[in-house]
Scaffold this active site. Structure first.
Site, PDB file in Angstrom:
ATOM      1  N   GLU A 277      55.138 101.047 -47.098  1.00 47.29           N
ATOM      2  CA  GLU A 277      55.183 102.481 -46.821  1.00 47.29           C
ATOM      3  C   GLU A 277      54.767 102.830 -45.397  1.00 47.29           C
ATOM      4  O   GLU A 277      55.158 103.889 -44.876  1.00 47.29           O
ATOM      5  CB  GLU A 277      54.312 103.239 -47.821  1.00 47.29           C
ATOM      6  CG  GLU A 277      52.850 102.845 -47.827  1.00 47.29           C
ATOM      7  CD  GLU A 277      52.084 103.530 -48.959  1.00 47.29           C
ATOM      8  OE1 GLU A 277      52.337 104.713 -49.195  1.00 47.29           O
ATOM      9  OE2 GLU A 277      51.244 102.869 -49.596  1.00 47.29           O
ATOM     10  N   ASP A 366      67.293  71.855 -29.130  1.00 48.92           N
ATOM     11  CA  ASP A 366      66.439  73.019 -29.374  1.00 48.92           C
ATOM     12  C   ASP A 366      66.362  73.890 -28.117  1.00 48.92           C
ATOM     13  O   ASP A 366      67.210  73.829 -27.233  1.00 48.92           O
ATOM     14  CB  ASP A 366      65.057  72.552 -29.845  1.00 48.92           C
ATOM     15  CG  ASP A 366      64.369  73.550 -30.766  1.00 48.92           C
ATOM     16  OD1 ASP A 366      63.859  74.566 -30.248  1.00 48.92           O
ATOM     17  OD2 ASP A 366      64.355  73.344 -31.994  1.00 48.92           O
ATOM     18  N   ASP A 367      65.344  74.694 -28.019  1.00 54.30           N
ATOM     19  CA  ASP A 367      65.178  75.704 -26.973  1.00 54.30           C
ATOM     20  C   ASP A 367      65.282  75.103 -25.565  1.00 54.30           C
ATOM     21  O   ASP A 367      64.793  74.004 -25.312  1.00 54.30           O
ATOM     22  CB  ASP A 367      63.800  76.358 -27.170  1.00 54.30           C
ATOM     23  CG  ASP A 367      63.643  77.649 -26.392  1.00 54.30           C
ATOM     24  OD1 ASP A 367      64.553  78.013 -25.642  1.00 54.30           O
ATOM     25  OD2 ASP A 367      62.596  78.301 -26.563  1.00 54.30           O
ATOM     26  N   ARG A 443      54.489  86.061 -27.342  1.00 50.43           N
ATOM     27  CA  ARG A 443      55.094  84.862 -26.734  1.00 50.43           C
ATOM     28  C   ARG A 443      55.829  85.237 -25.443  1.00 50.43           C
ATOM     29  O   ARG A 443      56.838  84.657 -25.100  1.00 50.43           O
ATOM     30  CB  ARG A 443      56.028  84.158 -27.716  1.00 50.43           C
ATOM     31  CG  ARG A 443      56.313  82.687 -27.407  1.00 50.43           C
ATOM     32  CD  ARG A 443      57.115  82.039 -28.519  1.00 50.43           C
ATOM     33  NE  ARG A 443      57.393  80.640 -28.239  1.00 50.43           N
ATOM     34  CZ  ARG A 443      58.625  80.138 -28.018  1.00 50.43           C
ATOM     35  NH1 ARG A 443      59.670  80.941 -28.043  1.00 50.43           N
ATOM     36  NH2 ARG A 443      58.799  78.859 -27.802  1.00 50.43           N
ATOM     37  N   LYS A 476      69.946  76.494 -35.760  1.00 53.83           N
ATOM     38  CA  LYS A 476      68.585  76.881 -36.125  1.00 53.83           C
ATOM     39  C   LYS A 476      68.332  78.271 -35.566  1.00 53.83           C
ATOM     40  O   LYS A 476      68.302  78.466 -34.353  1.00 53.83           O
ATOM     41  CB  LYS A 476      67.566  75.885 -35.577  1.00 53.83           C
ATOM     42  CG  LYS A 476      66.125  76.206 -35.984  1.00 53.83           C
ATOM     43  CD  LYS A 476      65.159  75.164 -35.452  1.00 53.83           C
ATOM     44  CE  LYS A 476      63.728  75.455 -35.871  1.00 53.83           C
ATOM     45  NZ  LYS A 476      62.772  74.460 -35.324  1.00 53.83           N
ATOM     46  N   ASP A 478      65.935  81.178 -34.912  1.00 50.07           N
ATOM     47  CA  ASP A 478      64.491  81.361 -34.790  1.00 50.07           C
ATOM     48  C   ASP A 478      64.154  82.822 -34.506  1.00 50.07           C
ATOM     49  O   ASP A 478      65.008  83.616 -34.080  1.00 50.07           O
ATOM     50  CB  ASP A 478      63.944  80.471 -33.678  1.00 50.07           C
ATOM     51  CG  ASP A 478      62.538  79.963 -33.964  1.00 50.07           C
ATOM     52  OD1 ASP A 478      61.843  80.580 -34.799  1.00 50.07           O
ATOM     53  OD2 ASP A 478      62.135  78.963 -33.346  1.00 50.07           O
ATOM     54  N   GLY A 526      58.298  78.922 -37.680  1.00 48.75           N
ATOM     55  CA  GLY A 526      58.132  78.160 -38.907  1.00 48.75           C
ATOM     56  C   GLY A 526      58.377  79.046 -40.099  1.00 48.75           C
ATOM     57  O   GLY A 526      59.475  79.561 -40.311  1.00 48.75           O
ATOM     58  N   ASP A 531      61.715  83.573 -47.192  1.00 50.08           N
ATOM     59  CA  ASP A 531      61.857  84.470 -48.330  1.00 50.08           C
ATOM     60  C   ASP A 531      63.261  84.360 -48.906  1.00 50.08           C
ATOM     61  O   ASP A 531      64.170  83.786 -48.289  1.00 50.08           O
ATOM     62  CB  ASP A 531      61.557  85.912 -47.909  1.00 50.08           C
ATOM     63  CG  ASP A 531      62.390  86.365 -46.723  1.00 50.08           C
ATOM     64  OD1 ASP A 531      63.609  86.526 -46.891  1.00 50.08           O
ATOM     65  OD2 ASP A 531      61.827  86.543 -45.617  1.00 50.08           O
ATOM     66  N   GLU A 611      58.866  50.241 -36.139  1.00 48.54           N
ATOM     67  CA  GLU A 611      58.932  51.633 -36.579  1.00 48.54           C
ATOM     68  C   GLU A 611      60.376  52.093 -36.754  1.00 48.54           C
ATOM     69  O   GLU A 611      60.705  52.830 -37.700  1.00 48.54           O
ATOM     70  CB  GLU A 611      58.205  52.526 -35.572  1.00 48.54           C
ATOM     71  CG  GLU A 611      56.692  52.361 -35.589  1.00 48.54           C
ATOM     72  CD  GLU A 611      56.010  53.092 -34.449  1.00 48.54           C
ATOM     73  OE1 GLU A 611      54.881  53.589 -34.649  1.00 48.54           O
ATOM     74  OE2 GLU A 611      56.605  53.152 -33.333  1.00 48.54           O
TER      75      GLU A 611
END
Length: 726
Positions: A277, A366-367, A443, A476, A478, A526, A531, A611
């Site tokens: 509200e 990415d960015d 940011r 992606k 963001d 992140g 939702d 690895e």
């Protein structure tokens, strides 16, 4: 049939496989809530009681009957101004300044299939899978109408609720508060489970005894937020993972929300889910309407685990859409923690070569690939490929990557603008800013006014111009700040944030229509916009910027109460971890990330050959487990906030295949052995450990459990695949 109406009693009954939801139109036209819970027979109006409650007022229609009061009766959609002093689902300010909306029954309609909401995400289902009940309520004075929408997914055991508020009068009104769902109970012995946190530590389970008064959570940040997830559980006292009555409520919306849980003066409970509200004043001229986003409802008497699996199935099958809703996702390698802003086209191609050698499907740039963008202080809004930085065109780079047998994906942040950008210098009015005040930075960036169609269309064209330069198969999306300075030069101020979210959805819908095979992963620092609303457009969401395996045990535990693992972006990152500095084994990091979409956030060039061999094996294992993780039933087997290990299992629908994972969270001298009991197995079946060959009866695994050895070192992971013999 799942919806029934008995004319003589004016009672509506909604039935799913295991639940009953019932309401009644009473003698004065009020729509009263009677019952929601496990399946029952007959009319539940006997639960209503009437007595003189003193200062609880009485509708004028009731005459001298002081026993009838809206302050006590359970209601489907309570409005302010009727004598109900509890929390309201609807607050309307009329043209004369009064705040009152007295809603009475005016008709109903039953339809095959599930309703849709204009401009908003919602559960979808075919005509054979669902039914819709639409109940029309109207204020006879103001002519404000509310269409209550109920979707019944019988086999899924789910009921959805939404509301459309219409001004059918001549004068303007203003909606000051609007919920889509209200649950009213004549008793109040409940706990409320919420999922709270912060950036890099989202969705921590919080269980609160519902006492007299109101417990509120929500967001005023412009997103559903890291701090509170728009999903709650109302549980009977004593309810646990495997037994007890509990109600789930999930708001299908990605912006500001409000959930209020109240125990009133008479011990009754009310829970509301809807729009926040604050910063909301939605004007409606005659003929205009407001669509309140949907809430998904679920109930079970079999505890939190069963409630979670119900929501997992609903979100997988009736929220997520497109090619990847049911399909396995590519294993990807993201460049962010490998190189941050410091890369060239050669760097990305090198990552692709490493990915190909490791069996990884995709590399993501990415960015930092656009405009003047070598740090996070500039360039947002200038969606033009920086070919000087890459050393080649984007199309040429993608061609080189695809030639290696590797797919390509890219990062974007369409909703943002940097002050140091060509776009901002040309269109400073396109950013949300309060006139005459310096903006609040987040940011070091501002938020574009996505409530404006012209702004959205410009950004859409620029993004599409990039996506059309090559075979881009993943994006992606963001969103790296909360929204402040809520003012639009081209919009009514009280509706800016609602219209902003509608604008984001519109952009995403157009993007999906143009690129139907594109996999979009949502992200907001992140998990700041994790939702059901975003999952309607992006079938996976980056769960948290925190990739530390130990912290992810808790983050992914809380996330699992409503959201399926196939929606959870989870990657293996480098150690020491970039968020916590913690070191965990590559095996443990892989085991934790396999409870999600799986990928890597590191530079393989810095790994040893041993690895790299381990990663090849991890990728091979994950691809073998992918369909089980995507569609299997998820079982929480421990609580990582309290127990000595975090443990979970994926079980195939027929119970024939199991992936069990446990990670130790404590180490002490002379440590005792932990035994973890499995769930969801066929008790009579014999299960074989596919690696060791050991065999166990399902009943033994569920009643006695598997031992977790007390070895040396923290955060040791154990993965066991079990297959039913025969």
């Amino acid at each position: 049939m799942a919806i029934y109406y008995r004319q003589e009693e004016r009672i509506f009954t909604l039935e799913t496989a295991h639940t009953t939801y019932q309401m009644k139109v009473d003698d004065y036209g009020f729509l009263l809530h009677l019952y929601y819970g496990g399946k029952v027979e007959g009319s539940m109006d006997y639960l209503l009681t009437y007595s003189d409650r003193g200062f609880s007022g009485n509708p004028y229609d009731a005459g001298l009957d002081r026993t009838y009061s809206m302050d006590v009766l359970p209601q489907e959609y309570p409005g302010l101004g009727t004598g109900d002093f509890r929390n309201s689902a609807l607050v309307v300010r009329n043209g004369d300044g009064s705040e009152c909306c007295d809603l009475r029954y005016a008709g109903h309609e039953v339809k095959a299939g599930k309703y849709a909401l204009k401009g908003l995400p919602a559960v979808y289902a075919g005509e054979q899978e669902a039914q819709t009940l639409e109940i029309l309520l109207e204020d006879p004075v103001s002519k404000v109408r509310v269409r209550l929408l109920y979707g019944v997914l019988e086999k899924e055991d789910m009921i959805t609720r939404a509301a459309v508020i219409e001004n059918a009068g001549q004068g303007a009104v203003c909606v000051e508060k609007a919920a889509s769902a209200c649950l009213d109970f004549v008793t109040g012995e409940y706990d409320l489970l919420t999922f709270c946190g912060r950036h890099a530590m989202e969705r921590n389970l919080q269980r609160t005894k519902l006492g007299q008064g109101t417990f509120r959570i929500g967001s005023r940040r412009g997103t559903s937020s890291h701090q509170h997830n728009p999903a709650v559980i109302l549980a009977e006292r004593g309810t646990g993972e495997d037994a007890g009555g509990c109600y789930g409520m999930v708001f299908v919306y990605s912006g500001n929300f409000l959930c209020e849980a109240e125990r009133d003066q008479y011990g009754q409970a009310r829970v509301l889910m809807g729009l926040q509200e604050e910063l909301f004043h939605y004007p409606l001229e005659g003929g205009e309407s407001l669509v309140v986003p949907e809430t998904i409802l679920g109930y079970t008497d079999r505890g939190f685990g069963e409630l979670s699996r119900m929501f997992h199935r609903c979100i997988r099958n009736h929220i997520c859409r497109g090619k990847y809703a049911a399909g396995n996702r590519p294993v990807l390698l993201n460049s962010w923690e490998a190189s941050y802003f410091d890369f060239t086209g050669e760097t990305i191609c090198s990552l692709a070569k490493e990915a190909a050698a490791l069996g990884i499907d995709m590399v993501v740039m990415d960015d930092g690939w656009f405009g003047k963008r070598d740090d996070d202080n500039s360039g947002l809004g200038d969606w033009v490929v920086n070919e000087e930085k890459l050393g080649c065109s984007l199309g040429n780079m993608i061609g080189q990557i695809n030639a290696l047998g590797v797919k390509f994906g890219i990062w974007i942040e369409p909703e943002m603008v940097s002050e140091d950008s060509e776009l901002y210098r040309k269109h400073p009015d396109w950013a949300l800013q309060v006139p005459g005040r310096p903006p609040v930075r987040g940011r070091n960036q501002l938020v574009l006014d996505f409530s404006r169609k012209d702004v959205r269309e410009y950004i859409f064209e620029r993004i599409c111009a990039v996506l059309d330069q090559g075979n881009i198969e993943y994006v992606k999306w963001d969103m790296n700040r909360s929204i402040t300075d809520v003012y639009s030069a081209a919009n009514c101020q009280g509706r800016v944030l609602y219209d902003y979210m509608i604008g984001v959805y519109d952009f995403l819908e157009k993007l999906i229509a143009r690129y139907p095979d594109l996999l979009i992963e949502g992200c907001s620092g992140g998990g700041g916009r994790f939702d059901a609303g975003m999952l309607y457009y992006t079938p996976q969401i980056w769960c948290s910027d925190n990739t530390d395996a130990a912290d992810r045990l808790r983050i992914q535990y809380g996330t699992s109460f409503f959201y399926p693992a196939c929606a959870v972006g989870s990657h293996v990152s480098a150690v020491p971890n970039h968020q916590t500095g913690r070191e965990t084994s590559l095996h443990t990091r892989g085991a934790v990330a396999m409870a999600g979409t799986f990928g890597y956030e590191l530079d393989p060039g810095k790994l040893t050959e041993e690895e790299k061999d381990q990663i090849r094996q991890q990728v091979k294992l994950y691809k073998g487990y992918a369909s089980l993780i995507q569609t299997g039933d998820y079982y929480r087997l421990s609580d990582p906030f309290q127990d000595a290990c975090g443990a979970w299992a994926f079980v195939s629908q027929d119970g024939s295949r199991v992936l069990f994972t446990a990670v130790t969270t404590e180490i002490h001298g002379n440590m005792p052995v932990s035994y973890v009991r499995l769930k969801g197995l066929n008790p009579e079946a014999v299960y074989e450990d596919t690696q060791s060959g050991k065999k166990y009866y399902g009943s033994a695994l569920m009643r006695a459990g598997l031992p977790i050895p007390a070895g040396m070192g923290e955060y040791r992971a154990y993965q066991v695949e079990l297959a039913a013999a025969g």
